[in-house]
Design a protein around this motif. Structure first.
Motif, PDB file in Angstrom:
ATOM      1  N   ASP B 303       0.852  -1.189   0.000  1.00 24.52           N
ATOM      2  CA  ASP B 303       0.000   0.000   0.000  1.00 24.52           C
ATOM      3  C   ASP B 303       0.896   1.250   0.000  1.00 24.52           C
ATOM      4  OD1 ASP B 303      -1.613   2.127   0.509  1.00 24.52           O
ATOM      5  OD2 ASP B 303      -2.426   1.373   2.393  1.00 24.52           O
ATOM      6  N   PRO B 304       0.969   1.962  -1.139  1.00 26.46           N
ATOM      7  CA  PRO B 304       1.917   3.088  -1.211  1.00 26.46           C
ATOM      8  C   PRO B 304       1.569   4.217  -0.237  1.00 26.46           C
ATOM      9  CG  PRO B 304       0.517   3.002  -3.175  1.00 26.46           C
ATOM     10  CD  PRO B 304       0.201   1.778  -2.383  1.00 26.46           C
ATOM     11  N   ASP B 305       0.342   4.256   0.268  1.00 23.39           N
ATOM     12  CA  ASP B 305      -0.039   5.317   1.208  1.00 23.39           C
ATOM     13  C   ASP B 305       0.496   5.058   2.617  1.00 23.39           C
ATOM     14  OD1 ASP B 305      -1.370   6.644  -0.759  1.00 23.39           O
ATOM     15  OD2 ASP B 305      -3.294   5.685  -0.316  1.00 23.39           O
ATOM     16  N   SER B 306       0.918   3.826   2.889  1.00 29.05           N
ATOM     17  CA  SER B 306       1.457   3.526   4.210  1.00 29.05           C
ATOM     18  C   SER B 306       2.919   3.936   4.278  1.00 29.05           C
ATOM     19  CB  SER B 306       1.348   2.030   4.511  1.00 29.05           C
ATOM     20  OG  SER B 306       2.144   1.720   5.646  1.00 29.05           O
ATOM     21  N   LEU B 307       3.327   4.510   5.420  1.00 32.97           N
ATOM     22  CA  LEU B 307       4.734   4.865   5.592  1.00 32.97           C
ATOM     23  C   LEU B 307       5.587   3.627   5.842  1.00 32.97           C
ATOM     24  CD1 LEU B 307       4.240   8.179   7.475  1.00 32.97           C
ATOM     25  CD2 LEU B 307       5.472   7.900   5.334  1.00 32.97           C
ATOM     26  N   GLY B 308       4.957   2.466   5.997  1.00 36.20           N
ATOM     27  CA  GLY B 308       5.698   1.214   6.129  1.00 36.20           C
ATOM     28  C   GLY B 308       5.837   0.483   4.792  1.00 36.20           C
ATOM     29  N   ALA B 309       5.398   1.121   3.718  1.00 33.83           N
ATOM     30  CA  ALA B 309       5.430   0.464   2.400  1.00 33.83           C
ATOM     31  C   ALA B 309       6.866   0.168   1.975  1.00 33.83           C
ATOM     32  CB  ALA B 309       4.760   1.359   1.362  1.00 33.83           C
ATOM     33  N   ASP B 310       7.031  -0.927   1.235  1.00 35.60           N
ATOM     34  CA  ASP B 310       8.342  -1.273   0.703  1.00 35.60           C
ATOM     35  C   ASP B 310       8.152  -2.246  -0.465  1.00 35.60           C
ATOM     36  OD1 ASP B 310      11.085  -1.163   0.514  1.00 35.60           O
ATOM     37  OD2 ASP B 310      11.420  -1.644   2.625  1.00 35.60           O
ATOM     38  N   SER B 311       9.113  -2.253  -1.372  1.00 33.43           N
ATOM     39  CA  SER B 311       8.998  -3.184  -2.493  1.00 33.43           C
ATOM     40  C   SER B 311       9.582  -4.553  -2.154  1.00 33.43           C
ATOM     41  CB  SER B 311       9.662  -2.605  -3.743  1.00 33.43           C
ATOM     42  OG  SER B 311      10.969  -2.189  -3.431  1.00 33.43           O
ATOM     43  N   HIS B 312      10.688  -4.545  -1.372  1.00 36.01           N
ATOM     44  CA  HIS B 312      11.352  -5.812  -1.029  1.00 36.01           C
ATOM     45  C   HIS B 312      11.471  -5.973   0.475  1.00 36.01           C
ATOM     46  CE1 HIS B 312      12.845  -5.071  -5.153  1.00 36.01           C
ATOM     47  NE2 HIS B 312      12.763  -6.389  -5.249  1.00 36.01           N
ATOM     48  N   ASP B 313      11.504  -7.229   0.904  1.00 37.02           N
ATOM     49  CA  ASP B 313      11.714  -7.471   2.332  1.00 37.02           C
ATOM     50  C   ASP B 313      13.222  -7.559   2.623  1.00 37.02           C
ATOM     51  OD1 ASP B 313      12.562 -10.047   1.682  1.00 37.02           O
ATOM     52  OD2 ASP B 313      11.247 -11.034   3.129  1.00 37.02           O
ATOM     53  N   GLY B 314      13.569  -7.884   3.843  1.00 41.66           N
ATOM     54  CA  GLY B 314      14.968  -7.868   4.282  1.00 41.66           C
ATOM     55  C   GLY B 314      15.807  -8.999   3.727  1.00 41.66           C
ATOM     56  N   GLU B 315      15.196  -9.910   2.947  1.00 41.66           N
ATOM     57  CA  GLU B 315      15.973 -10.948   2.258  1.00 41.66           C
ATOM     58  C   GLU B 315      15.885 -10.769   0.753  1.00 41.66           C
ATOM     59  OE1 GLU B 315      16.080 -14.867   4.897  1.00 41.66           O
ATOM     60  OE2 GLU B 315      14.023 -14.343   4.341  1.00 41.66           O
ATOM     61  N   GLY B 316      15.309  -9.643   0.319  1.00 44.19           N
ATOM     62  CA  GLY B 316      15.253  -9.344  -1.112  1.00 44.19           C
ATOM     63  C   GLY B 316      14.061  -9.956  -1.839  1.00 44.19           C
ATOM     64  N   LEU B 317      13.122 -10.588  -1.106  1.00 40.69           N
ATOM     65  CA  LEU B 317      11.908 -11.100  -1.758  1.00 40.69           C
ATOM     66  C   LEU B 317      10.886  -9.965  -1.880  1.00 40.69           C
ATOM     67  CD1 LEU B 317      11.466 -14.544   0.038  1.00 40.69           C
ATOM     68  CD2 LEU B 317      12.482 -14.078  -2.206  1.00 40.69           C
ATOM     69  N   ALA B 318       9.955 -10.129  -2.818  1.00 42.50           N
ATOM     70  CA  ALA B 318       8.923  -9.101  -3.008  1.00 42.50           C
ATOM     71  C   ALA B 318       8.033  -9.024  -1.766  1.00 42.50           C
ATOM     72  CB  ALA B 318       8.067  -9.460  -4.221  1.00 42.50           C
ATOM     73  N   CYS B 319       7.761  -7.807  -1.302  1.00 40.68           N
ATOM     74  CA  CYS B 319       6.780  -7.638  -0.238  1.00 40.68           C
ATOM     75  C   CYS B 319       5.404  -7.956  -0.803  1.00 40.68           C
ATOM     76  CB  CYS B 319       6.797  -6.198   0.279  1.00 40.68           C
ATOM     77  SG  CYS B 319       8.182  -5.877   1.373  1.00 40.68           S
ATOM     78  N   ARG B 320       4.515  -8.465   0.055  1.00 48.19           N
ATOM     79  CA  ARG B 320       3.166  -8.813  -0.381  1.00 48.19           C
ATOM     80  C   ARG B 320       2.189  -8.580   0.748  1.00 48.19           C
ATOM     81  NH1 ARG B 320       6.063 -14.461  -1.368  1.00 48.19           N
ATOM     82  NH2 ARG B 320       7.653 -12.918  -1.718  1.00 48.19           N
ATOM     83  N   SER B 321       0.912  -8.622   0.394  1.00 47.33           N
ATOM     84  CA  SER B 321      -0.128  -8.398   1.389  1.00 47.33           C
ATOM     85  C   SER B 321      -0.450  -9.715   2.091  1.00 47.33           C
ATOM     86  CB  SER B 321      -1.361  -7.855   0.666  1.00 47.33           C
ATOM     87  OG  SER B 321      -2.435  -7.811   1.555  1.00 47.33           O
ATOM     88  N   ASN B 322      -0.364  -9.725   3.426  1.00 50.61           N
ATOM     89  CA  ASN B 322      -0.616 -10.946   4.193  1.00 50.61           C
ATOM     90  C   ASN B 322      -1.752 -10.747   5.186  1.00 50.61           C
ATOM     91  OD1 ASN B 322       1.627 -12.769   3.321  1.00 50.61           O
ATOM     92  ND2 ASN B 322       2.881 -11.066   4.074  1.00 50.61           N
ATOM     93  N   PRO B 323      -2.900 -11.389   4.962  1.00 52.70           N
ATOM     94  CA  PRO B 323      -3.987 -11.261   5.934  1.00 52.70           C
ATOM     95  C   PRO B 323      -3.619 -11.974   7.231  1.00 52.70           C
ATOM     96  CG  PRO B 323      -4.634 -12.697   4.114  1.00 52.70           C
ATOM     97  CD  PRO B 323      -3.257 -12.217   3.815  1.00 52.70           C
ATOM     98  N   LEU B 324      -3.879 -11.358   8.362  1.00 48.13           N
ATOM     99  CA  LEU B 324      -3.571 -11.970   9.663  1.00 48.13           C
ATOM    100  C   LEU B 324      -4.858 -12.353  10.394  1.00 48.13           C
ATOM    101  CD1 LEU B 324      -0.600  -9.646  10.628  1.00 48.13           C
ATOM    102  CD2 LEU B 324      -0.491 -12.076  10.038  1.00 48.13           C
ATOM    103  N   VAL B 325      -5.765 -11.403  10.531  1.00 50.71           N
ATOM    104  CA  VAL B 325      -7.053 -11.688  11.186  1.00 50.71           C
ATOM    105  C   VAL B 325      -8.152 -11.120  10.289  1.00 50.71           C
ATOM    106  CG1 VAL B 325      -8.530 -11.110  13.151  1.00 50.71           C
ATOM    107  CG2 VAL B 325      -6.133 -11.728  13.535  1.00 50.71           C
ATOM    108  N   VAL B 326      -9.113 -11.967   9.922  1.00 52.78           N
ATOM    109  CA  VAL B 326     -10.248 -11.505   9.111  1.00 52.78           C
ATOM    110  C   VAL B 326     -11.537 -11.853   9.846  1.00 52.78           C
ATOM    111  CG1 VAL B 326     -11.494 -11.774   6.926  1.00 52.78           C
ATOM    112  CG2 VAL B 326      -8.989 -11.710   6.930  1.00 52.78           C
ATOM    113  N   ASP B 327     -12.344 -10.854  10.099  1.00 54.73           N
ATOM    114  CA  ASP B 327     -13.597 -11.024  10.859  1.00 54.73           C
ATOM    115  C   ASP B 327     -13.360 -11.811  12.150  1.00 54.73           C
ATOM    116  OD1 ASP B 327     -14.819  -9.665   8.788  1.00 54.73           O
ATOM    117  OD2 ASP B 327     -15.414 -11.511   7.750  1.00 54.73           O
ATOM    118  N   GLY B 328     -12.251 -11.536  12.799  1.00 57.61           N
ATOM    119  CA  GLY B 328     -11.950 -12.164  14.086  1.00 57.61           C
ATOM    120  C   GLY B 328     -11.258 -13.503  13.997  1.00 57.61           C
ATOM    121  N   VAL B 329     -11.124 -14.058  12.790  1.00 63.28           N
ATOM    122  CA  VAL B 329     -10.529 -15.390  12.643  1.00 63.28           C
ATOM    123  C   VAL B 329      -9.063 -15.271  12.210  1.00 63.28           C
ATOM    124  CG1 VAL B 329     -10.647 -17.584  11.394  1.00 63.28           C
ATOM    125  CG2 VAL B 329     -12.756 -16.414  12.082  1.00 63.28           C
ATOM    126  N   LEU B 330      -8.184 -16.005  12.911  1.00 65.68           N
ATOM    127  CA  LEU B 330      -6.750 -15.969  12.600  1.00 65.68           C
ATOM    128  C   LEU B 330      -6.484 -16.665  11.274  1.00 65.68           C
ATOM    129  CD1 LEU B 330      -3.897 -15.188  13.593  1.00 65.68           C
ATOM    130  CD2 LEU B 330      -3.770 -17.417  14.723  1.00 65.68           C
TER     131      LEU B 330
END
Lengths: 469, 471
Positions: B303-330
């Motif tokens: 999400d480019p609007d987030s100040l935590g946005a990045d293209s790559h992670d700390g091992e050089g893989l592409a950053c991606r969107s990861n759902p953690l909790v949806v409607d209360g379910v892990l």
């Protein structure tokens, strides 16, 4: 004469850099050179996961003009880059201009920690064996121990400080530490137990301490807490055990006695020198000279010798702690409390080893005098708002006191108090005394190693942040 | 401080901007070192270079002005499943070779693990996000000083009861990061940031109350100086007369800044290292209801609007969107490549690191979905017995991420029958991380992007123990 860091920077270069710092007419220039080597062995999940090492070397140059400090640093110790950094610092200090001063400093005798076995000389296999042993002992302690991590770390920090007042000082500091964390798994969920040691000495640390005992302590703490009940809420009599309770004074008044905060009206202890600020049982000392303690050094990061400073004597505030900047403003001497995290940071007023002098009651007497209360055997970290004086700290091992006896273990919770009030509410101080585990004190984003210690002590009223009614 | 155009000042700012922050150049350095990999050896090199300035003002004068430049390299070696790491605060070629030699030596003493290893490219394309604002480098020192002085002035003028400002500071940085590995990964990024922070002091009889505020952005022009000043002032004066409340059960009302703190603590227990090593209260709970059904949150660095946005992670893989909790379910956890291999799921592109340490899984850009609870004022109006939280103290000592025990100091205002009432302090709130999630009773509609990189609305959490005077 042996000169630490003599291999890194020449005396003539130091003089030219200081002269460059003063070239625009500043009042003061300083160069701080640092060379740090660290190494660590990490065990987790039953396996030595990795060994790591790091090397950091650089210089910070500080120029003061009136009330303004300019600061620049570089990892490149060539004369060109040092002179450029000195110019950048002088520019930032916005000196009035004019007045060339040349500086000449002379090297003084090298100082340093007393190190019998330099950690750099120790075979890595021996370090690995220590963390392996901790894992074995902790797991063997009880079948409910479900996870163990252990870390052995050490570092050697050599510094050189020279300034336009003619100071030229060096120090060679070695610190060695060890920590074990255990997780116990039971019907009520997971609990943790932690034990750590650290001293400003070399690998002889492990002649003084038995890794088996450290691992056992950590495992026992985790297991004990499986049976713990929620801590009570509300205000209670609190007895704090010897050693780690030093964090109470660190937070309750230590930070508030730092002269930089006092000046800005951000301390509840401003304007209180000579006044009764604590119970007459309280004598509090900050002492950077304690050999081997975690907050020990020969000279501070401004080149001033460490010293023993009585802060509170029999409840009366004697003095604050000072660094060079604050001392200059008040036209007095630094108390040797000017410290910085690294060459990338400006020095400021920091504690060293802060401790409460022992009293004359036995720990048993102190506990026996409590009908209902809480005994805190082990404290974790804390935090203080120096302006309001409110502080918190975590209890990582605590028990109920009922009818003068220590009874059920309690789950973790936080204690909250107001520094000036709590100091007045100390009604018993024990004749036992221990220094606590090694600490890292954070202030304005900088962390430095500190020690603290207390005898057993009792506070008539503190708020316990438990969840039970 | 005197004139705004002294020649010395402009020359120093020219010096700063002449320093070249160039991730392509760093990547060349990292790649060259990686070319030294021996057969059968995995090698990963991370390089960093940054410049920063910090201005602190006090009493209308510059207290300190810091020009900083930092370099760093971190080298990870894995041989026969044994990992070694070494780092240095320099990019000096001689020390790069020494650092590689140290990492190799360290690897000899670690114990073998078949899952140990660097990241393997996984074919996921990185989202291109521009984190660089050139303006940071051309800003003069005087402009930076002026911002910090204006901030201090606005706080002091904000209210008669303000007695001082402990510190008013402006900071910025521009940095580049590059990573190369023997698995063929080549990744680089450059980012800028700017921040303003202030702590206001207010007289309260023999006590002093404080109010702190902070804003961060990719460039100075996006900082909201007025908001920072006004928040610090209102926080300090609204605490005047604070007293210790009696212990009781309350609802906590958290504005987006405080929600970010609490949800951030909880999300921190969903990282793969804690899960694999069974150090989290949320181990083995995927698919279970762990939170109120009104709560959903994801980690979304794309999400480019987030100040935590990045293209790559700390091992050089592409950053991606990861759902953690949806409607209360892990839904799952955040993994780096090592923990992802152990879990059998692979990396989620969630490694975080600097050059001084090994990568580990972490949060990049936590995002809590907006709810239907309305504005902060509407949430307050819906609470009978509660506390509007101004600050939480002792998060490092009062939150145990393994057991979930939660006990922290709190300052704020009491809410009674939907109305803000007296200020309180010297008290704590207690619960567990597990219960806090289940006890969320309302989620606001006011989702905000925060300087920490978290985006979240306000939250109301019921049934929390407020501990103060024994009542």
């Amino acid at each position: 004469m042996q000169r630490t860091l003599g291999d890194v920077i020449e005396e003539q270069v130091v003089n030219r850099v200081l002269s460059a710092g003063l070239a625009q007419g500043a009042d003061f220039a300083e160069i701080f050179v640092e060379d740090v080597e660290r190494s660590g062995v990490n065990l987790d999940d039953g396996r030595v996961e990795n060994l790591s090492s790091s090397r950091d070397r650089g210089a910070g140059i500080r120029v003061i003009s009136g009330e303004t400090t300019g600061f620049a640093h570089t990892a490149d110790l060539s004369e060109d880059r040092l002179l450029a950094a000195a110019k950048a610092a002088a520019d930032a200090a916005k000196s009035p201009g004019g007045g060339v001063r040349t500086v000449e400093v002379a090297a003084s005798e090298a100082r340093g920690s007393s190190v019998a076995v330099p950690p750099g000389s120790v075979d890595k296999a021996r370090k690995v064996a220590l963390v392996r042993r901790a894992d074995e002992v902790a797991r063997a302690y009880h079948q409910a121990i479900s996870q163990v991590s252990a870390r052995q770390g050490d570092n050697r920090r050599r510094i050189l400080v020279a300034n336009s007042d003619g100071v030229f000082a060096t120090d060679d500091q070695t610190r060695t530490n060890f920590a074990v964390t255990c997780v116990a798994s039971g019907d009520t969920g997971l609990q943790t137990g932690y034990e750590s040691i650290g001293h400003s000495i070399g690998f002889e640390l492990f002649d003084r301490y038995d890794v088996d005992q450290l691992a056992t302590n950590a495992a026992e703490r985790a297991i004990t807490k499986l049976e713990a009940r929620p801590a009570p809420s509300g205000t209670h009599v609190v007895v704090i055990g010897p050693g780690s309770g030093g964090v109470l004074f660190h937070e309750a008044c230590g930070h508030g006695l730092e002269a930089d905060l006092v000046r800005k009206g951000a301390s509840a202890f401003a304007g209180q020198v000579g006044k009764q600020v604590a119970s007459p049982l309280v004598t509090l000392i900050d002492d950077g000279t304690m050999p081997g303690e975690w907050g020990h050094y020969a000279v501070d990061d401004e080149g001033q010798p460490a010293s023993r400073n009585v802060l509170i004597e029999k409840g009366v505030l004697v003095d604050y702690m000072w660094d060079g900047n604050r001392a200059r403003q008040d036209n007095r001497r630094s108390s040797g409390n000017g410290r910085r995290q690294s060459y990338r940071h400006l020095p400021m007023v920091r504690m060293t080893n802060t401790y409460l002098a022992p009293g004359d009651q036995t720990p048993d007497e102190i506990i026996a005098g409590v009908e209902k209360g809480v005994y805190v055997a082990k404290l974790g970290g804390g935090q203080v708002n120096t302006a309001s004086g409110d502080f918190v700290f975590g209890m990582t091992e605590a028990y109920l006191i009922e009818d003068g006896k220590i009874t059920s273990p309690l789950r973790e919770g936080q204690l909250i108090g107001n520094g000036p009030k709590v100091l007045q509410q100390i009604d018993a101080v024990g004749n036992d005394f221990e220094m606590g585990p090694p600490g890292t004190c954070g202030k304005d984003g900088q962390g430095v190693p500190v020690g603290d210690g207390v005898p057993t002590l009792r506070v008539t009223e503190m708020t316990i942040g438990g969840t039970a009614a | 401080m005197t004139s705004s155009s002294s020649p010395s000042m402009s020359s120093s700012s020219k010096n700063a901007s002449s320093i070249n922050i160039d991730s392509a150049q760093l990547l060349t350095v990292a790649s060259r070192l990686v070319e030294q990999a021996e057969p059968g050896e995995q090698l990963e090199v991370a390089c960093g270079h940054s410049v920063s300035t910090t201005v602190r003002v006090y009493g209308g004068e510059v207290e300190s002005f810091t020009n900083a430049e930092s370099h760093g390299v971190g080298v990870r070696v894995i041989r026969d499943g044994r990992e070694g790491f070494a780092s240095a605060g320099t990019l000096d070629p001689a020390l790069l070779d020494q650092t590689l030699a140290d990492a190799r030596d360290n690897s000899n003493y670690a114990e073998a693990d078949p899952d140990a290893g660097i990241a393997e490219p996984d074919g996921i394309a990185a989202v291109d996000i521009d984190l660089w604002r050139e303006e940071i480098l051309s800003m003069s020192s005087q402009e930076k000083i002026d911002l910090a002085i204006q901030l201090e002035r606005r706080v002091l003028d904000g209210d008669d009861r303000i007695s001082g400002v402990r510190v008013s500071a402006y900071g910025d940085s521009a940095g580049a990061f590059a990573l190369a590995s023997s698995a063929g990964i080549r990744a680089r990024s450059q980012a800028t940031s700017a921040s303003l922070s202030v702590q206001a002091l207010a007289d309260d009889d023999d006590r002093t109350q404080t109010g702190s505020a902070y804003d961060g952005a990719r460039k100075a022009a996006d900082l909201d100086l007025e908001w920072v000043a006004d928040r610090a002032v209102s926080r300090a004066i609204d605490l005047i007369g604070a007293s210790k409340p009696t212990s009781r059960t309350v609802s906590l009302v958290l504005d987006p800044h405080l929600s970010a703190t609490v949800i951030g603590l909880i999300a921190g227990t969903l990282t793969g290292d804690r899960i694999i090593k069974k150090r989290s209260p949320f181990v083995d709970r995927v698919g279970e209801e762990v939170a109120a059904t009104s709560l959903s949150f994801i980690d979304d660095p794309t999400d480019p609007d987030s100040l935590g946005a990045d293209s790559h992670d700390g091992e050089g893989l592409a950053c991606r969107s990861n759902p953690l909790v949806v409607d209360g379910v892990l839904q799952g956890y955040l993994f780096d490549s090592y923990n992802g291999r152990r879990a059998g799921t692979g990396s989620t592109g969630s490694a975080v690191r600097g050059t001084r340490g090994l990568p580990s899984p972490g949060i990049h850009a936590l995002s809590v979905a907006a709810g239907t609870g309305g504005s902060l004022d509407e949430l307050i109006a819906g609470v009978d017995e509660g506390v509007l939280v101004f600050s939480l103290a002792g998060l490092h000592s009062g939150v145990n991420p393994v057991s979930g025990d939660f006990s922290v100091g709190v300052e704020g205002r009491v809410i009674r029958n939907g109305q803000l009432a007296e200020p309180i302090g010297e008290c704590t709130v207690g619960s567990t991380l597990q219960r806090l999630l289940m006890d969320i009773s309302a989620v606001g509609s006011d989702r905000t992007h925060l300087p920490s990189g978290v985006s979240t609305p306000s939250l109301v959490i019921g049934d929390v123990m407020l501990s103060g005077a024994t009542g």
